[in-house]
Design an enzyme around this catalytic site. Structure first.
Site, PDB file in Angstrom:
ATOM      1  N   GLU A   1       0.772  -1.216  -0.035  1.00 30.68           N
ATOM      2  CA  GLU A   1      -0.005  -0.001  -0.122  1.00 30.68           C
ATOM      3  C   GLU A   1       0.911   1.183   0.228  1.00 30.68           C
ATOM      4  OE1 GLU A   1      -3.213  -0.050   2.997  1.00 30.68           O
ATOM      5  OE2 GLU A   1      -4.062  -1.802   2.214  1.00 30.68           O
TER       6      GLU A   1
ATOM      7  N   LYS B   1     -15.657  -1.176   3.912  1.00 30.40           N
ATOM      8  CA  LYS B   1     -15.485  -1.741   2.555  1.00 30.40           C
ATOM      9  C   LYS B   1     -16.270  -2.168   1.558  1.00 30.40           C
ATOM     10  CE  LYS B   1     -10.547  -3.007   4.075  1.00 30.40           C
ATOM     11  NZ  LYS B   1      -9.917  -4.285   4.691  1.00 30.40           N
TER      12      LYS B   1
HETATM   13  P1  PGA Z   1      -6.599  -5.720   2.361  1.00 31.34           P
HETATM   14  O1  PGA Z   1      -6.328  -5.063   3.898  1.00 31.34           O
HETATM   15  O2  PGA Z   1      -7.343  -4.979   1.504  1.00 31.34           O
HETATM   16  O3  PGA Z   1      -5.672  -6.627   2.131  1.00 31.34           O
HETATM   17  O4  PGA Z   1      -7.734  -6.819   3.334  1.00 31.34           O
HETATM   18  C1  PGA Z   1      -6.514  -3.686   4.230  1.00 31.34           C
HETATM   19  C2  PGA Z   1      -7.091  -3.713   5.641  1.00 31.34           C
HETATM   20  O5  PGA Z   1      -6.896  -4.710   6.432  1.00 31.34           O
HETATM   21  O6  PGA Z   1      -7.504  -2.742   6.234  1.00 31.34           O
HETATM   22 ZN    ZN Z   2      -7.768  -3.876   8.363  1.00 36.72          ZN
END
Ligand code: PGA
Ligand code: ZN
Length: 436
Positions: A206, A338
Site C-alpha cells: 500500500e 469496504k
Molecule cells: P486488505 O487490507 O485490503 O488486504 O484486506 C486492508 C485492511 O486490512 O484494512
Molecule cells: Zn484491516
C-alpha cells in the site's frame, strides 16, 4: 421512458495495483451519461466477506476474473438494461435478488460491486453533479480525517512484521489539505530515518515504507521519532493509528507473533496492546483481535474503548448483522466500510446506518489491491463518515484518492468542513502517549 433508464452495461478485465486482474464496469444511460467503476481486492480478508469470483483456471495464478466479467455482460446486463438507475437501493436489490445467494457466490461480489458503483456514477453524471453530492446532497461538505500508512506490514509486506499498518492521523490539522501536508512531512522523515539506518528497501503493497524492523515495537518507536523529526508534537498534532489485522496471525484465541517468536492468548495480546497504548500516542486500533475472538474484542473494548477508537474490519466486514452482534457485546466502537466486502453500495451504506444508530463511528476504506478508481472518496464525503483510509502516501492508486479529496475540498471552498480531532472526540488523544 425514464431519462435515466439503463441503455447498456459493459464490463472488461482491467488490472489492479498488484498487477492482478479485476473487474471494471461501464454503464450508459439513455440520456448518454456514462458511469464507470473498478472493484478493488483485498489480501488480508475477513472470512465473512462477500465472495470474490476468480476463475477456476491456472491463468494468473488462479486470479483471473473472466467469469465475473461475463456475468456482468450476460446475466446482469440482461436483467438491468432498460430499468431505471435513479433508485440506487432498488438497483442494488435487483442485483442481490439476481445473485440469490447470501455472499454473492453465484455472480461474484466483484461483478455486482462494479455495476453498483458504475450506476451511481452514471446517475451523478446525468444530474451533472459530483458523486459525493448525488450521494449526500447539499450537506455533504465534511472532509474526512485521513488515516495514512507510514510503514506497511503483515500480509502486505511478506509478514516482515506482524502488525499490518502503522499509520498516522492528524488531530491537530485544521483542514484536509493540511493533514495531507503534515502526512507528507512525516512520510518523508520516516523515509530519511530508514535510509539512515540502511533499511530503506522500497515500499510495501500500500506504499508504506518496507518494515525492516526487529520487533513490532521498533516500528512504533521509529514512527514517533519520524513524527517528532518532522516537527510535530506526537499525540497532539499527529497521532498513531494501527491495523493489527490479528486474524492474520491468530485464531481460536491463540496468537503467534512471528517476528518475535512469541505465542500469546487473547489476554496476553490485550495486555501487550494496552502497554503500547500507554507508551505511544495511539488514537485508533483496527482488528486488535482476530475475527473469531468476539469475547476478546469485547474485553479489549471494555479496557480501552473509552481511550481510543477500536475498529472492526475483518471482524465486522461492513455487515449490518455483525455490527448488531458486536454492539450487543460491547465489542469495538468503529466500523471499517469496504464496499467489496458486501458487493453493493446499498449494503455498505446499511452497515454505516446501523453502525450510526448504535453509536459506532465509521471509516471508509480502500483495499490493498486498488486502482485509479476514486469512488470511495465520494462515499466518505457523501455519506459523511468523517474518516478515510486509503493506504500510504505513495503510489498512484493511493494518491489518486488523496488528490480527488483535495479537488473536492477546493470545490467546496468555504463550505468545506474538516472532521478534525472531533472524530476522536470521546477519547482525546492529547492527554496520552508520553514515552516516559
Ligand atoms: P486488505 O487490507 O485490503 O488486504 O484486506 C486492508 C485492511 O486490512 O484494512
Ligand atoms: Zn484491516
Amino acid at each position: 421512458m425514464n431519462a435515466r433508464s439503463i441503455r447498456s452495461i459493459h464490463a472488461r478485465r482491467v488490472w489492479d495495483s498488484r498487477g492482478r486482474p479485476t473487474v471494471e464496469a461501464e454503464l450508459i444511460l439513455d440520456d448518454g451519461a456514462v458511469g464507470r467503476a473498478i472493484t478493488p481486492a483485498g489480501a488480508s480478508k475477513g472470512t465473512r466477506e462477500a465472495f470474490e469470483l476468480r476463475d477456476a483456471t491456472a491463468r494468473f495464478g488462479g486470479l483471473d476474473v473472466m467469469q465475473a466479467v461475463a456475468n456482468v455482460n450476460g446475466e446482469i446486463a440482461r436483467a438491468l438494461v432498460g430499468s431505471s438507475a435513479d433508485d440506487q437501493t432498488a438497483l442494488d436489490e435487483r442485483l442481490i435478488a439476481l445473485d440469490g445467494t447470501l455472499a454473492k457466490t453465484r455472480l461474484g461480489a466483484n461483478a455486482t460491486l462494479a455495476v453498483s458503483m458504475a450506476a451511481s456514477h452514471a446517475v451523478a453524471a446525468s444530474l451533472g453533479v459530483p458523486l459525493y453530492q448525488y450521494l449526500g446532497g447539499p450537506d455533504a461538505t465534511l472532509l474526512p480525517m485521513p488515516q495514512i500508512q507510514i510503514f506497511g506490514g503483515g500480509a502486505h509486506a511478506g509478514r516482515r512484521v506482524d502488525i499490518q499498518d502503522f499509520m498516522i492521523v492528524c488531530p491537530g490539522a485544521h483542514n484536509f489539505g493540511q493533514a495531507l501536508e503534515w502526512t507528507a512531512e512525516v512520510y518523508r522523515s520516516a523515509g530519511v530515518l530508514m535510509q539512515e539506518r540502511g533499511s530503506r528497501f522500497g515500499v510495501a503493497d500500500e506504499g508504506g515504507w518496507w518494515p525492516d524492523f526487529t520487533t513490532n515495537e521498533q516500528a512504533l518507536e521509529t514512527l514517533v521519532t519520524a513524527i517528532e523529526s518532522a516537527g510535530f508534537v506526537p499525540g497532539e498534532q499527529v497521532a498513531i493509528a494501527l491495523d493489527v489485522a490479528a486474524s492474520e496471525f491468530g485464531r481460536h484465541g491463540r496468537y503467534t507473533l512471528g517476528l518475535e517468536s512469541r505465542e500469546l492468548d487473547s489476554d496476553g495480546l490485550i495486555e501487550l496492546l494496552l502497554r503500547w497504548i500507554d507508551r505511544y500516542p495511539i488514537a485508533s486500533i483496527e482488528d486488535p483481535l482476530a475475527e473469531d475472538d468476539l469475547e476478546g474484542f469485547a474485553r479489549f473494548t471494555q479496557a480501552a474503548g473509552h481511550r481510543l477508537q477500536i475498529v472492526g474490519d475483518d471482524f465486522l466486514v461492513s455487515h449490518a448483522p455483525l455490527i448488531r452482534q458486536a454492539a450487543a457485546m460491547g465489542a469495538a466502537n468503529t466500523v471499517l466500510l469496504k464496499p467489496n466486502q458486501r458487493g453493493t453500495l446499498t449494503e455498505t451504506l446499511q452497515a454505516w446506518q446501523v453502525a450510526q444508530s448504535l453509536g459506532y463511528a465509521a471509516i471508509v476504506s480502500a483495499r490493498s489491491g486498488e486502482t485509479e478508481d476514486t469512488t470511495i472518496v465520494h462515499l466518505a464525503i457523501g455519506w459523511q463518515t468523517g474518516q478515510l483510509k486509503v493506504g500510504s502516501f505513495a503510489r498512484g492508486e493511493r494518491m489518486a484518492k488523496w488528490n480527488e479529496a483535495l479537488r473536492i475540498e477546493e470545490r467546496l471552498g468555504p463550505r468545506a468542513r474538516f472532521a478534525g480531532a472531533g472524530v476522536f472526540g470521546r477519547n482525546p488523544v492529547k492527554a496520552r502517549g508520553s514515552r516516559a
